[in-house]
Design an enzyme around this catalytic site. Structure first.
Site, short mmCIF file in Angstrom:
data_model
loop_
_atom_site.label_atom_id
_atom_site.label_comp_id
_atom_site.label_asym_id
_atom_site.label_seq_id
_atom_site.Cartn_x
_atom_site.Cartn_y
_atom_site.Cartn_z
CE LYS A 171 -2.58 0.94 3.77
NZ LYS A 171 -3.80 1.08 4.58
C1 5RP Z 1 -2.50 4.29 8.36
C2 5RP Z 1 -3.04 3.36 7.34
C3 5RP Z 1 -4.39 3.62 6.79
O1 5RP Z 1 -5.04 2.39 6.67
C4 5RP Z 1 -4.21 4.24 5.43
O2 5RP Z 1 -3.62 5.48 5.57
C5 5RP Z 1 -5.50 4.31 4.62
O3 5RP Z 1 -6.35 5.25 5.10
P1 5RP Z 1 -6.57 6.67 4.42
O4 5RP Z 1 -7.23 6.40 3.08
O5 5RP Z 1 -7.46 7.40 5.37
O6 5RP Z 1 -5.21 7.32 4.22
O7 5RP Z 1 -2.40 2.42 6.96
O8 5RP Z 1 -1.15 4.06 8.53
#
Ligand code: 5RP
Length: 275
Positions: A171
Site C-alpha cells: 500500500k
Molecule cells: C494508516 C493506514 C491507513 O489504513 C491508510 O492510511 C488508509 O487510510 P486513508 O485512506 O485514510 O489514508 O495504513 O497508517
C-alpha cells in the site's frame, strides 16, 4: 504459491477483475478516535461494499459482527501514537492470532528513510517468514515520515524494497508519475486515500491510480469522512472494478446522497432523537 496463500489472495483481490476495494478503518491504532470512526457503528453499511476490511484486532473483536461475509486484513503493527516517532513500530499481533481471527491477510507499516527504517524492514522480513508458514499474504504499508516527499522516487523505492523483502502486496500513496512506482514494483499495489479531500478529487485520484497500474485502493478517510460514505465507496468500486471515469463515478456518489431535510423536517428529526 501454495493453495492457502492463493485462496486468501483471491478473497482480497476479486478474481474477476484482479482488483480490490479495501476499506481502511485502522486509524485508531495511532490516532485514537479519528473523525468518522469514533463510533464504529458508522462503518456497518460500508462493510458489504468493501472487498476487504483493514482493521486492528481490537476493533474487529469488539465492534465487527463475526457474521460478515467481507474478508479481513489485520493491521498487526503499532507502538507509537501520533505524538511520538511513528517509525518506532513493532509487530503487535501474532500470526496465531491472525489465524484465530480468520484473517485473509496481515498488514504492517515500513518507514523507509525514517529513524527506524532498518528495524521496520527487518520486522517485515520476520512477519513474512512467519506468514509464509501459514499461507497468509502480507501487506506492506509504505508509511511516509513527516520529512519525506511523497514522490515517485521515494514511494518507488519503498514499494520496491517491500516487494524485495517478500511482501505479497503493497500500500502506498498516489503521486505524480505513479506509473513509475507501479512499473518498479512486481507485486500488486493499492493506494491509500490520505487526508480527506473533496469527493471528486478523491475519485480523480482513484481513476489516476488505476490507469497508472494500481490494483485497487485501501481507502479510509475519503470514504468514512464523506457526507455520503456509502455513495462514495460505491463510486470508488465503479472506478476500480468497472473502469468508469471519475466523473461518472461522481454521479453515483451524488445520486445516492440523501436529500437535505428542510428546516421543519430537521426539527422533527431532532425531536425524534430525543425520544
Ligand atoms: C494508516 C493506514 C491507513 O489504513 C491508510 O492510511 C488508509 O487510510 P486513508 O485512506 O485514510 O489514508 O495504513 O497508517
Amino acid at each position: 504459491m501454495d493453495f492457502g496463500m492463493k485462496n486468501r489472495l483471491s478473497k482480497i483481490f476479486n478474481p474477476k477483475t484482479g482488483k480490490t476495494v479495501m476499506l481502511a478503518v485502522d486509524h485508531g491504532y495511532f490516532q485514537g478516535p479519528t473523525t468518522g470512526l469514533r463510533d464504529m457503528k458508522g462503518i456497518t453499511p460500508l462493510i458489504p461494499n468493501a472487498d476487504c476490511l483493514f482493521v486492528t484486532r481490537g476493533i474487529l473483536r469488539n465492534c465487527i459482527d463475526p457474521k460478515i461475509d467481507t474478508p479481513v486484513c489485520l493491521r498487526v503493527s503499532g507502538g507509537p501514537s501520533i505524538l511520538g516517532d511513528l517509525s518506532n513500530e513493532d509487530i503487535t499481533t501474532s500470526m496465531e492470532e491472525a489465524v484465530r481471527l480468520n484473517a485473509s491477510g496481515v498488514g504492517m507499516s515500513i518507514f523507509v528513510g525514517a529513524k527506524n527504517e532498518d528495524r521496520t524492514i527487518s520486522n517485515l522480513g520476520r512477519l513474512i517468514n512467519e506468514a509464509e508458514r501459514y499461507g497468509i499474504p502480507v501487506l506492506a504499508i509504505t508509511a511516509v515520515g513527516k520529512e519525506m516527499a511523497r514522490d515517485s522516487r521515494y514511494l518507488g523505492l519503498a514499494c520496491r524494497m517491500a516487494a524485495e523483502i517478500g511482501a505479497h502486496f503493497v500500500k502506498t500513496y498516489f503521486c505524480e508519475d505513479f506509473h513509475k512506482v507501479a512499473e518498479g514494483c512486481p507485486v500488486p499495489i493499492v493506494i491509500a486515500g490520505g487526508k480527506k479531500i473533496p469527493e471528486l478529487d478523491a475519485l480523480l485520484m482513484t481513476e489516476g491510480a488505476i490507469k497508472a497500474g494500481a490494483s485497487g485502493v485501501d481507502m479510509g478517510r475519503n470514504i468514512f469522512q464523506s457526507d455520503n460514505p456509502v455513495g462514495m465507496i460505491k463510486a470508488v468500486r465503479a472506478i476500480v472494478h468497472k473502469g468508469v471515469s471519475a466523473k461518472e463515478a461522481f454521479d453515483i456518489y451524488e445520486k445516492t446522497k440523501k436529500p437535505q431535510s428542510t428546516g421543519s423536517e430537521r426539527d422533527i428529526d431532532e425531536q425524534m432523537e430525543k425520544v
